[in-house]
Design an enzyme around this catalytic site. Structure first.
Site, PDB file in Angstrom:
ATOM      1  CE1 TYR A 174       3.799  -5.040  -8.115  1.00 25.56           C
ATOM      2  CE2 TYR A 174       3.122  -5.559  -5.588  1.00 25.56           C
ATOM      3  CZ  TYR A 174       3.053  -4.854  -6.853  1.00 25.56           C
ATOM      4  OH  TYR A 174       2.105  -3.652  -6.746  1.00 25.56           O
ATOM      5  N   GLY A 323      -4.669  -2.020   7.221  1.00 25.87           N
ATOM      6  CA  GLY A 323      -4.144  -1.084   6.125  1.00 25.87           C
ATOM      7  C   GLY A 323      -5.179   0.054   5.968  1.00 25.87           C
ATOM      8  NE  ARG A 324      -8.858  -1.472   2.480  1.00 28.44           N
ATOM      9  CZ  ARG A 324      -9.992  -2.374   1.695  1.00 28.44           C
ATOM     10  NH1 ARG A 324     -10.649  -1.950   0.893  1.00 28.44           N
ATOM     11  NH2 ARG A 324      -9.970  -3.628   2.229  1.00 28.44           N
ATOM     12  CB  CYS A 347     -12.085   2.005   6.330  1.00 30.81           C
ATOM     13  SG  CYS A 347     -11.714   1.245   4.682  1.00 30.81           S
TER      14      CYS A 347
HETATM   15  C1  LIG Z   1      -3.194   2.624  -0.834  1.00 29.98           C
HETATM   16  C2  LIG Z   1      -2.666   1.256  -0.785  1.00 29.98           C
HETATM   17  C3  LIG Z   1      -1.334   0.827  -0.967  1.00 29.98           C
HETATM   18  C4  LIG Z   1      -0.881  -0.434  -0.893  1.00 29.98           C
HETATM   19  N1  LIG Z   1       0.488  -0.712  -0.884  1.00 29.98           N
HETATM   20  C5  LIG Z   1       0.850  -2.157  -0.633  1.00 29.98           C
HETATM   21  C6  LIG Z   1       2.387  -2.328  -0.721  1.00 29.98           C
HETATM   22  O1  LIG Z   1       3.304  -1.376  -0.539  1.00 29.98           O
HETATM   23  N2  LIG Z   1       2.756  -3.682  -0.210  1.00 29.98           N
HETATM   24  C7  LIG Z   1       1.853  -4.532  -0.041  1.00 29.98           C
HETATM   25  O2  LIG Z   1       2.302  -5.681   0.277  1.00 29.98           O
HETATM   26  N3  LIG Z   1       0.754  -4.144  -0.096  1.00 29.98           N
HETATM   27  C8  LIG Z   1       0.154  -2.959  -0.249  1.00 29.98           C
HETATM   28  N4  LIG Z   1      -1.353  -2.791  -0.192  1.00 29.98           N
HETATM   29  C9  LIG Z   1      -2.253  -3.875   0.294  1.00 29.98           C
HETATM   30  C10 LIG Z   1      -2.499  -3.727   1.829  1.00 29.98           C
HETATM   31  O3  LIG Z   1      -0.983  -3.921   2.502  1.00 29.98           O
HETATM   32  C11 LIG Z   1      -3.418  -4.821   2.346  1.00 29.98           C
HETATM   33  O4  LIG Z   1      -2.878  -6.001   2.387  1.00 29.98           O
HETATM   34  C12 LIG Z   1      -4.830  -4.512   1.879  1.00 29.98           C
HETATM   35  O5  LIG Z   1      -4.981  -3.159   1.918  1.00 29.98           O
HETATM   36  C13 LIG Z   1      -5.742  -5.292   2.552  1.00 29.98           C
HETATM   37  O6  LIG Z   1      -5.914  -4.786   3.830  1.00 29.98           O
HETATM   38  P1  LIG Z   1      -6.648  -3.688   4.705  1.00 29.98           P
HETATM   39  O7  LIG Z   1      -8.174  -4.292   3.968  1.00 29.98           O
HETATM   40  O8  LIG Z   1      -6.457  -3.674   5.938  1.00 29.98           O
HETATM   41  O9  LIG Z   1      -6.572  -2.298   3.906  1.00 29.98           O
HETATM   42  C14 LIG Z   1      -1.602  -1.409  -0.477  1.00 29.98           C
HETATM   43  C15 LIG Z   1      -3.159  -1.326  -0.002  1.00 29.98           C
HETATM   44  C16 LIG Z   1      -3.607   0.134  -0.316  1.00 29.98           C
HETATM   45  C17 LIG Z   1      -5.041   0.441   0.017  1.00 29.98           C
HETATM   46  S1  SF4 Z   2     -12.779   4.835   3.001  1.00 28.03           S
HETATM   47 FE1  SF4 Z   2     -12.086   4.245   0.946  1.00 28.03          FE
HETATM   48  S2  SF4 Z   2     -10.510   5.814   0.429  1.00 28.03           S
HETATM   49 FE2  SF4 Z   2     -10.602   5.477   2.556  1.00 28.03          FE
HETATM   50  S3  SF4 Z   2      -9.416   4.031   3.548  1.00 28.03           S
HETATM   51 FE3  SF4 Z   2     -11.510   2.913   3.361  1.00 28.03          FE
HETATM   52  S4  SF4 Z   2     -11.171   2.241   1.161  1.00 28.03           S
HETATM   53 FE4  SF4 Z   2      -9.570   3.689   1.300  1.00 28.03          FE
END
Ligand SMILES: Cc1cc2nc3c(=O)[nH]c(=O)nc-3n(C[C@H](O)[C@H](O)[C@H](O)COP(=O)(O)O)c2cc1C
Ligand code: SF4
Length: 372
Positions: A174, A323-324, A347
């Site tokens: 971004y 996050g997820r 997840c």
């Molecule tokens: C649906 C979704 C929306 C996201 N939106 C953003 C966001 O607004 N800003 C950002 O920095 N990262 C965003 N990310 C990245 C997450 O903050 C995070 O870094 C990424 O999902 C990896 O972490 P996780 O494995 O715990 O999900 C988004 C991820 C997902 C799945």
């Molecule tokens: S199971 Fe799949 S849809 Fe649900 S939070 Fe995890 S990655 Fe996203």
């Protein structure tokens, strides 16, 4: 000295977090088309705050109408948006959690702008690899200075709305990341060229935001420490960037990875810290060696409590963002703290929530124009 624990409180400048779990910013698309808070958005975050998270980071929130990623992105570009944002912070505070907001401008990565023909701006007139037909135009120096003030005004609104911290979104390709990276910044003026030149805009934003919020209010940045793209940053350059940001007043660094057009690192079963989490360790080591104590937040495929605990107990990072796993189970933290790990709805890492409608399981499989 005893090991730090995931559930120990943490002091982020003047803000005391009840534990070391951060909700990662995740665009929900639950705002109105004017970027205003909805009841759905409040209950979505309220549920995760009820679920025990220490610091909720509200999703990428647009600092200008023009800088939006999508039509239903949350906004903080107008005083009229303050009313809803206040309800949101009050709802989160009522649970004992703290709440930060991620300030965002999509730059050339605005799929909304590309779709609607809105003015698409960037450091250089080069389309994002994921929006090849778009025509971003190069920002003039005076426009860059105006954007610095847009960030500062948004930060001032964040304070007025009751947020506890702001995170500047300088990751994932971004606008701030576009300036930082030789992958997207080809400018020949003072805002491009050397690393110092590419750092200029983010540092000016940081300074203006600091002035807007005052000396005690936590301000941090999220960076992509490895852009995973040819010509982009790897950890070596990102660690220097993190050091410069902290030396210039950043209170924390949130270490993510990747930019659109790059390759996502493979995600394993989630039993060990991911490659993105290990980037946080690299950034933390460089900060420590330079005598800088700003906390580092790790993120990336932390699906199980054992991994989150290990990240904190081994000193890999100071805080861990999830996050997820919090989309899949809003009560993840509460269950982990109570030793009810077997009851967590884990997840699977399928990534459907990234590529399709938000939510888990995704309510529909309508493809989204791009991942966040
Ligand atoms: C649906 C979704 C929306 C996201 N939106 C953003 C966001 O607004 N800003 C950002 O920095 N990262 C965003 N990310 C990245 C997450 O903050 C995070 O870094 C990424 O999902 C990896 O972490 P996780 O494995 O715990 O999900 C988004 C991820 C997902 C799945
Ligand atoms: S199971 Fe799949 S849809 Fe649900 S939070 Fe995890 S990655 Fe996203």
């Amino acid at each position: 000295m005893s090991l730090p624990s995931l559930f120990d409180p943490f002091q982020l400048r003047g803000v005391r977090l009840r534990n070391r779990v951060v909700m990662a910013p995740m665009v929900s698309d639950y705002a109105t088309e004017d970027g205003e808070v909805t009841l759905r958005l409040i209950s979505y975050y309220g549920e995760r705050a009820d679920g025990g998270v220490g610091l909720i980071t509200i999703e990428a929130t647009a600092i200008t109408r023009n800088g939006r990623l999508g039509a239903n992105q949350l906004g903080i570009w107008d005083d009229g948006q303050l009313h809803g944002l206040r309800y949101l912070t009050e709802r989160v505070h009522g649970t004992g959690a703290k709440v930060a907001v991620q300030l965002h401008h999509a730059g050339r990565q605005s799929s909304f702008g590309a779709r609607t023909g809105a003015d698409l701006v960037a450091p250089s007139p080069i389309p994002s690899p994921t929006l090849p037909l778009s025509k971003p135009r190069e920002l003039a120096a005076a426009e860059i200075r105006a954007l610095v003030q847009d960030f500062a005004r948004a930060a001032r609104r964040a304070v007025a709305a009751g947020f506890d911290a702001v995170e500047l979104h300088a990751a994932h390709g971004y606008l701030l990341n576009q300036f930082l990276s030789p992958f997207s910044n080809y400018r020949a003026d003072e805002y491009g060229g050397s690393l110092e030149g590419r750092l200029r805009f983010p540092l000016e934003v940081l300074a203006a935001v600091r002035e807007a919020v005052g000396p005690d209010f936590p301000v941090g940045l999220r960076i992509s420490a490895d852009e995973h793209v040819p010509g982009g940053h790897t950890l070596a350059e990102s660690a220097v960037i993190a050091r410069r940001l902290v030396e210039s007043g950043a209170d924390f660094i949130h270490v993510s990875a990747g930019v659109p057009g790059g390759h996502a690192p493979p995600e394993g079963p989630g039993d060990d810290p991911s490659s993105t989490v290990l980037l946080a360790r690299g950034v933390k080591q460089v900060l420590t060696v330079n005598g800088l104590r700003a906390p580092v937040i790790a993120v990336g495929h932390v699906l199980r409590p054992a991994v989150a605990r290990k990240i904190i107990e081994t000193g890999t990072a100071d805080l861990v963002a999830i996050g997820r796993a919090l989309l899949a189970d809003p009560l993840w933290v509460r269950k982990a703290a109570a030793g009810l790990e077997d009851e967590i709805r884990v997840c699977s890492g399928c990534r459907d929530c990234i590529h399709h409608e938000r939510g888990c399981p995704p309510p529909s499989k309508t493809p989204r124009p791009q991942a966040p």
